[in-house]
Structure formats: C-alpha cells, structure tokens
Design a protein around this motif. Structure first.
Motif, mmCIF file in Angstrom:
data_model
loop_
_atom_site.group_PDB
_atom_site.id
_atom_site.type_symbol
_atom_site.label_atom_id
_atom_site.label_comp_id
_atom_site.label_asym_id
_atom_site.label_seq_id
_atom_site.Cartn_x
_atom_site.Cartn_y
_atom_site.Cartn_z
ATOM 1 N N ALA A 253 0.803 -1.219 0.000
ATOM 2 C CA ALA A 253 0.000 0.000 0.000
ATOM 3 C C ALA A 253 0.839 1.275 0.000
ATOM 4 O O ALA A 253 0.306 2.365 -0.238
ATOM 5 N N ALA A 254 2.142 1.152 0.233
ATOM 6 C CA ALA A 254 3.005 2.330 0.123
ATOM 7 C C ALA A 254 2.842 2.966 -1.252
ATOM 8 O O ALA A 254 2.988 4.176 -1.432
ATOM 9 N N LEU A 255 2.507 2.099 -2.193
ATOM 10 C CA LEU A 255 2.268 2.565 -3.556
ATOM 11 C C LEU A 255 1.248 3.703 -3.609
ATOM 12 O O LEU A 255 1.346 4.593 -4.451
ATOM 13 N N MET A 256 0.293 3.676 -2.697
ATOM 14 C CA MET A 256 -0.811 4.630 -2.745
ATOM 15 C C MET A 256 -0.374 6.061 -2.417
ATOM 16 O O MET A 256 -1.109 7.004 -2.665
ATOM 17 N N VAL A 257 0.814 6.224 -1.822
ATOM 18 C CA VAL A 257 1.340 7.588 -1.683
ATOM 19 C C VAL A 257 2.448 7.868 -2.702
ATOM 20 O O VAL A 257 2.622 8.997 -3.149
ATOM 21 N N VAL A 258 3.178 6.807 -3.053
ATOM 22 C CA VAL A 258 4.299 6.998 -3.973
ATOM 23 C C VAL A 258 3.799 7.270 -5.390
ATOM 24 O O VAL A 258 4.291 8.158 -6.082
ATOM 25 N N LEU A 259 2.797 6.501 -5.799
ATOM 26 C CA LEU A 259 2.314 6.622 -7.183
ATOM 27 C C LEU A 259 1.721 7.999 -7.499
ATOM 28 O O LEU A 259 2.123 8.630 -8.476
ATOM 29 N N GLN B 119 1.357 17.300 -2.874
ATOM 30 C CA GLN B 119 0.994 17.187 -1.458
ATOM 31 C C GLN B 119 1.630 15.957 -0.815
ATOM 32 O O GLN B 119 1.995 15.965 0.354
ATOM 33 N N PHE B 120 1.713 14.889 -1.619
ATOM 34 C CA PHE B 120 2.212 13.628 -1.074
ATOM 35 C C PHE B 120 3.731 13.574 -0.969
ATOM 36 O O PHE B 120 4.269 12.667 -0.362
ATOM 37 N N ALA B 121 4.410 14.566 -1.583
ATOM 38 C CA ALA B 121 5.873 14.520 -1.546
ATOM 39 C C ALA B 121 6.381 14.529 -0.108
ATOM 40 O O ALA B 121 7.418 13.946 0.209
ATOM 41 N N ARG B 122 5.607 15.177 0.787
ATOM 42 C CA ARG B 122 6.033 15.240 2.182
ATOM 43 C C ARG B 122 5.840 13.904 2.902
ATOM 44 O O ARG B 122 6.415 13.692 3.964
ATOM 45 N N ILE B 123 4.988 13.047 2.364
ATOM 46 C CA ILE B 123 4.672 11.835 3.131
ATOM 47 C C ILE B 123 5.040 10.531 2.421
ATOM 48 O O ILE B 123 4.774 9.458 2.944
ATOM 49 N N THR B 124 5.664 10.633 1.224
ATOM 50 C CA THR B 124 6.047 9.362 0.582
ATOM 51 C C THR B 124 6.928 8.547 1.529
ATOM 52 O O THR B 124 6.790 7.331 1.615
ATOM 53 N N VAL B 125 7.784 9.248 2.264
ATOM 54 C CA VAL B 125 8.696 8.534 3.152
ATOM 55 C C VAL B 125 7.925 7.770 4.234
ATOM 56 O O VAL B 125 8.319 6.677 4.639
ATOM 57 N N LEU B 126 6.769 8.325 4.647
ATOM 58 C CA LEU B 126 5.965 7.603 5.646
ATOM 59 C C LEU B 126 5.439 6.296 5.059
ATOM 60 O O LEU B 126 5.407 5.261 5.721
ATOM 61 N N GLY B 127 5.027 6.370 3.791
ATOM 62 C CA GLY B 127 4.566 5.157 3.112
ATOM 63 C C GLY B 127 5.687 4.150 2.969
ATOM 64 O O GLY B 127 5.514 2.962 3.249
ATOM 65 N N VAL C 93 16.093 1.859 0.733
ATOM 66 C CA VAL C 93 17.021 2.750 0.018
ATOM 67 C C VAL C 93 16.315 4.020 -0.434
ATOM 68 O O VAL C 93 16.790 5.131 -0.158
ATOM 69 N N THR C 94 15.158 3.894 -1.076
ATOM 70 C CA THR C 94 14.514 5.111 -1.590
ATOM 71 C C THR C 94 14.042 6.005 -0.444
ATOM 72 O O THR C 94 14.261 7.215 -0.467
ATOM 73 N N GLY C 95 13.418 5.411 0.569
ATOM 74 C CA GLY C 95 12.937 6.211 1.700
ATOM 75 C C GLY C 95 14.074 6.993 2.340
ATOM 76 O O GLY C 95 14.008 8.201 2.528
ATOM 77 N N TRP C 96 15.124 6.255 2.631
ATOM 78 C CA TRP C 96 16.265 6.851 3.335
ATOM 79 C C TRP C 96 16.976 7.889 2.473
ATOM 80 O O TRP C 96 17.291 8.989 2.928
ATOM 81 N N MET C 97 17.231 7.561 1.216
ATOM 82 C CA MET C 97 17.991 8.457 0.345
ATOM 83 C C MET C 97 17.225 9.747 0.070
ATOM 84 O O MET C 97 17.796 10.840 0.132
ATOM 85 N N VAL C 98 15.935 9.620 -0.221
ATOM 86 C CA VAL C 98 15.146 10.817 -0.507
ATOM 87 C C VAL C 98 15.171 11.760 0.698
ATOM 88 O O VAL C 98 15.365 12.970 0.566
ATOM 89 N N LEU C 99 15.020 11.155 1.867
ATOM 90 C CA LEU C 99 15.042 11.950 3.092
ATOM 91 C C LEU C 99 16.379 12.676 3.241
ATOM 92 O O LEU C 99 16.445 13.869 3.532
ATOM 93 N N GLN C 100 17.447 11.921 2.991
ATOM 94 C CA GLN C 100 18.774 12.485 3.160
ATOM 95 C C GLN C 100 19.048 13.617 2.155
ATOM 96 O O GLN C 100 19.566 14.660 2.514
#
Lengths: 258, 385
Positions: free
Chosen positions: B65-71, B80-88, B142-149
C-alpha cells in the motif's frame, strides 16, 4: 605452507563464493527443475511407473488395520493419539468421505457408503506438492514415486496446503517418544518436517513389495503400469476403477477397483 | 540521520520500552516453540497454516500500500504527497520485515531456511515470493532513506534513486500478486482457487494501507510538530474509499460465482463462513462483522460530510482495518482449509502462546516503524521549519 596470508585467503574465499553462487545460478536456469531426472533409482525392483490398485470388493477392515499397523511399525510412524497432530502414512476413511464430490445418494455410495477404505499418498503423476515445494525436498522419481528428502525439508507446509488429498503429515512435535518400538532398519524423523507414504521405496530397493501390499491378502495389487504385460495393467484394463479427485488433473496412481 | 532516533521525550522512550518488553517475552515463547515444535499452536494436519501465515499475507498488503502515496506523487505529480512518501515507504519497510519474521516463525525447521537459496526452485511460488519481498524491502529502505537524506541536504535525489522509485511502483502490486498466487494456484482448495484472488488482495491492501496511514497521521499530529495536512489526509481517504468499494465488489463477484454455480467444492467453504455448515457456526459472527464493518466504512467514507468529520473518518479507517484484517488476517486460512479434503469441519483458533508470538512480531514491526518515523519526522520538521 603453514600460514594462509590475507591475499591467499581472499582468493580462496572469493573463489568459493563464486563457486557456490555459480552452482545455484546453474540450478535456476536448468529446465529439468520440474522433474529431477538426475535421480536414478538404485532399486532391484524397477518400473516405468509404479501404481497400486485397491480392490474395494475384497478388502475389509481387518486387512486394512493390519496394513496400517505393519506400515506404521515398519516406518517408525509415531503413535500420536491427538487427531490434529497425528502422523499417518496409510489410514482408513469412510468411502463417502473419500469420494465426496457431489451428492451420490444412489449407485456406488449406497453400496459402499459406510465402508471404510484405505487412503494414502496418491503418488500423483502430476503432483501439486512437488510443484510448490520451495526447496525440492519433495520430488518425483522417474518411476513415479513422489518422495521426501526429510533432511532438506524446511517445514513450510506449502505441500500440505497443495495436496488435495490430505495425505501429508507434519511432525508438530518430536515424534520419537511416540514410537512404541523403534525399527532400527528405518530412519526416524525429527520435529518440524513433513512426511508421507513413499511406496516403500526402501523395500523396492531390496526387491520386496510394499509392506501394505504384502499384508493385504491380494486385495492390493502393486506393479508397473507402464508395462502392458503386468498384472496391474491387465486388471485396470478389465475392471472399473475410481481415482480420487481425478478432475483436478493430478493423475493419481492409486486406483480403487469397484 | 540515525541520531534522531536516539533523542526523544519520555513518552517516546516509554513506548520503546513497552515494545521491547513484549518482544522479549514473545522471544522466550518462541524459544519454547522451537523446543516443543509447532504443537504449541492451534494448527494441525487440516488447518496447517494459521495466524502466522495469515498475518504475513495481511502485512504484504500493508507493504504494497506504500504505492498509494508513492504513485500519486511520482506519476501524477501530486505534490501534497511529496512530504509523506517517506511515511509510506517506511511503513512498507516495517511491514515487509514483519512478513519475513512471520514466515520464519512458521517454519518447522527455521535452521534450514537458507535451503530456499541453496536449492532455488523456480516452479515454487514461495521461492518467487521470497525474491520479490526481499527486493521490495531493499527498494523501500534505500529510496525512503535516500530521498530523506537528499531533501535534508536540499538537493534533488540523483537519477539512480529516482530510477529505484520508479521500479518500486510496479513492484508493490507485484509482491501482493505473487502472495495471492501462493494460494490461488492450489488445485484442491476451492476457497482459494479463484482468479480474483490477486485483485481482491490488492483492493483490500489499497484500502487498509491508506486507512492505516491516516490513523498514523493523526497520531503523528498529536505527538509531534509534523502535520501531514488535511488535503493529504482527504486524498488518502478518497483512495481508501475507492479501494474499499472495489474490495467489496470483488467479494460480491466471488459470492455470485460460488453461490449461483453451486459447485460444492467452492460453495462449502463460503457456506461455512457465512451461514455455517453441518451445524458449525464458529466463524459466522466474525464473517458478518467483517462484511458489516466494510459496508459501514464505505458509507462513512463516501459521503463528503462524514469523511471530513475527524471522528467519523477515524472510525471509518478503524472499521476498514478491522474488517479487512478479519477477512485476510484470519478467515483466509480457515476458509481455505475447512472443510478439509474429506469434507470434515475442523475448528481452528490460535492458542495463547501462538498469539503472544504473533504480538511479539507485530511489536517488532511497530518498533521499527516508530524508530523510522521518529527519524523521518525529525528530519522533515528540520527541513520545513
């Protein structure tokens, strides 16, 4: 050389890693995975395809009980009373429960309705358990026997979900305390692995028939269905038989003569 | 960034302590299971998979379901979702780790788990499930961490990170499809033998995941300075609504096919769950709770006025989670295995020990989630303030 220096160690280590991964990779691309042809049975009794015919018109509960007992004693099958945790290689069920598709109120069911009949692994020609096993711990031999490598089984029980016949047993606990008298000729199992009937492949190796066939007073016929001159081939071409859940395409090799 | 997880208020550390305690207790119970075998669970020769495998299945859905914020963010440019993709993505990480643990604790011989790699078997769906789940875990870490960094350093993520994000998008439905194929390809199990298994799994995942994210967003808002924002929450709620409707629709399709065709091998499982079979009604109440919860949640979510009322939205999300959990996290196993191949009814309930171990794995997942969210939120606050 009494010392392995760093360079040599790295060489050996990387070569071994390469070897291990290359081996696994080869296995991945190898198309023979579906049926492992490399396993050549070292058996005295050989067949193109082993099959079994159980004569329901002749077999009775006393014979079945004797077969079950002899099989379980021979193969160190533990005697767990608890119905959900017991291990069974061959056992008996009501005819109406074994052939339970649809509601056959008449014909066959009226004849056999309350009769107990033996059930065991069907040694399918197209076995779903082999298809799903993630480690090839269960596999088909060239002669059709579906066998278990209980040293490789990881106990995921995917095969039990895949078997449409409920023929597989899992060792929910250590089976050894529940074996009345251990038969030293046959291995015992540990907790956490799946097991089932294997057509007495160890007896075939020695040139003997499966133990249930031997104890069946000729009500169970065993032989090579791939050989047109065999007794079983003849009987099956003459008589009417049933196979369990044939419509599932598993091609069971246990035939019930009626 | 990891240092962010090491500072926090008293509540944060209390929560961590509680989770660690549960994990420790369940670890001892697991040792007990290792010693005595899976006999300590409620499983048996007929219901040979239970709570462990159904939790695994449910959590694969949460992960997907992480897809539902990433997609929406990366394919539809929904900023709007750019701030929360990492949460997904971090939710997916925690869910996949739980999945792996649930598979592991379900094994009769966990010491041999590497046999799956040593003897790779392409015709086994379980082999593929392991492959896709491992890759998905890596992609999300990798994507969650790298994007955040990269955001923290105020630079755009490099091409390779963006490429991984685009790979992760189709990978999410893939993991749940493969998981559905574990069940849908078994010839003797009428309840599972249905082509709509994978679509139904995906639909239930895509409503449960956003519902969970909404609940998490409210918790985050209460406990930190980070606000996911009303627009994002409403968008997630709309996604959950459509997915939930699809889920119930698929269930209806399933029911029509079995009820109208009346083939006993398929029908009996549904009868057993919905109206009871041969005088056994043990799971009937649960089945109806699940269906009613999902229907009520649809009403609460579909009416804009209700959806925009915080308490009703929270209720709807809660009902969605519980409804789909009963359906996939419990009844999926019972329905599949009962009646057994001989037409017998077997009643399965998880045992006390089994439930403790299950809670332990969940706690481990929550622990990972809390730590990852702590980091993510601290970094996001730093970026935004």
């Amino acid at each position: 050389m009494d010392k392995i220096d760093r360079r040599l160690f790295l060489k050996i280590a990387s070569l071994s890693i390469l070897g291990v991964t290359a081996g696994s990779l080869l296995e991945v691309v190898n198309p023979k995975d579906f049926k492992d042809n490399s396993i050549e049975p070292l058996t005295k009794l050989k067949a193109k395809r082993w099959a079994m015919a159980i004569d329901l018109t002749a077999i009775n509960e006393a014979i079945i009980n004797n077969c079950i007992n002899k099989c379980h004693v021979t193969h160190n099958v533990p005697n767990l009373r608890d119905k959900q945790h017991e291990v069974k290689w061959i056992w008996q069920e009501k005819y109406s429960a074994v052939f339970n598709e649809g509601d056959n109120d008449f014909n066959l069911t009226t004849l056999y309705k309350n009769k107990n009949i033996p059930v065991l692994c069907n040694q399918c020609d197209n076995p779903p358990c082999v298809r799903v096993c993630p480690t090839k711990a269960t596999f088909s031999r060239d002669d059709g026997i579906v066998v278990m490598d209980m040293h490789r089984c990881i106990g995921c029980r995917f095969c039990m979900a895949a078997c449409p016949y409920g023929s597989r047993s899992f060792n929910w606990t250590d089976p050894r305390p529940y074996i009345d008298k251990i038969n030293e000729e046959y291995p015992t199992r540990e907790k956490g692995v799946v097991e089932k009937c294997d057509f007495c492949m160890e007896r075939l190796d020695r040139g003997e028939l499966p133990i249930c066939v031997e104890e069946s007073k000729n009500t169970i016929i065993f032989g090579d269905i791939g050989n047109k001159n065999s007794e079983i081939y003849n009987i099956l071409s003459r008589r009417t038989f049933l196979r369990r859940k044939e419509h599932l395409g598993t091609r069971p090799q246990i035939f019930y003569l009626i | 960034m990891f240092e962010k997880a090491l500072v926090g208020n008293k509540k944060y550390f209390t929560l961590i302590a509680i989770l660690l305690t549960i994990i420790l207790i369940s670890f001892f119970v697991y040792i007990y299971q290792l010693k005595n075998g899976l006999i300590i669970t409620g499983m048996g020769r007929d219901v040979s998979w239970g709570l462990y495998i159904s939790q695994f299945t449910y959590l694969v859905g949460v992960a997907a379901a992480a897809l539902m914020v990433v997609l929406p963010c990366y394919l539809h440019n929904y900023k709007q979702f750019a701030r929360i993709t990492v949460l997904g993505e971090f939710m997916a990480v925690s869910a996949v780790i739980m999945c792996m643990l649930f598979i592991f604790i379900d094994l009769g011989r966990p010491d041999r788990v590497l046999n799956v790699l040593l003897h790779p078997t392409p015709n086994s769906v379980m082999f593929w499930d392991m492959v896709v789940l491992s890759v998905y875990l890596l992609l999300n870490i990798v994507t969650g961490w790298m994007v955040l960094q990269y955001e923290r350093n105020e630079v755009k993520p490099p091409l390779w990170v963006r490429t991984l994000i685009y790979i992760a998008i189709p990978w999410a439905p893939l993991i749940h499809t493969v998981t559905a194929f574990l069940y849908a390809g078994l010839p003797g199990r009428g309840y599972w033998l249905t082509a709509i298994m994978a679509p139904r799994f995906l639909a239930s995942a895509f409503c449960a995941g956003p519902a969970l994210l909404i609940l998490l967003a409210f918790i985050i808002k209460r406990t930190s300075k980070f606000d996911v924002g009303n627009d994002s929450i409403q968008m997630l709620a709309k996604i959950a609504t459509y997915a939930l409707i699809a889920n119930v629709f698929f269930l209806f399709c399933e029911l029509f096919t079995v009820l109208y065709s009346q083939i006993p091998e398929h029908l009996d499982h549904f009868k057993f769950l919905i109206i009871g079979l041969e005088g056994q009604f043990q799971y009937v109440p649960l089945t109806w709770v699940s269906i009613i919860f999902m229907l009520v949640a649809i009403i609460l979510l579909i009416v804009p006025k209700y959806r925009k009322t915080k308490v009703l939205l929270i209720t709807a999300c809660f009902l969605t989670l519980v409804g789909t959990w009963i359906d996939k996290g419990l009844l999926l196993m019972v329905g599949g295995f009962v009646p057994n191949p001989f037409g017998e009814i077997i009643i399965y309930w998880p045992t006390f020990f089994e439930s403790i171990i299950t809670m332990g794995v969940w706690s481990f997942g929550v622990l990972i989630l809390v730590i990852l969210y702590k980091i993510a939120i601290a970094v996001r606050c730093e970026i935004e303030l």
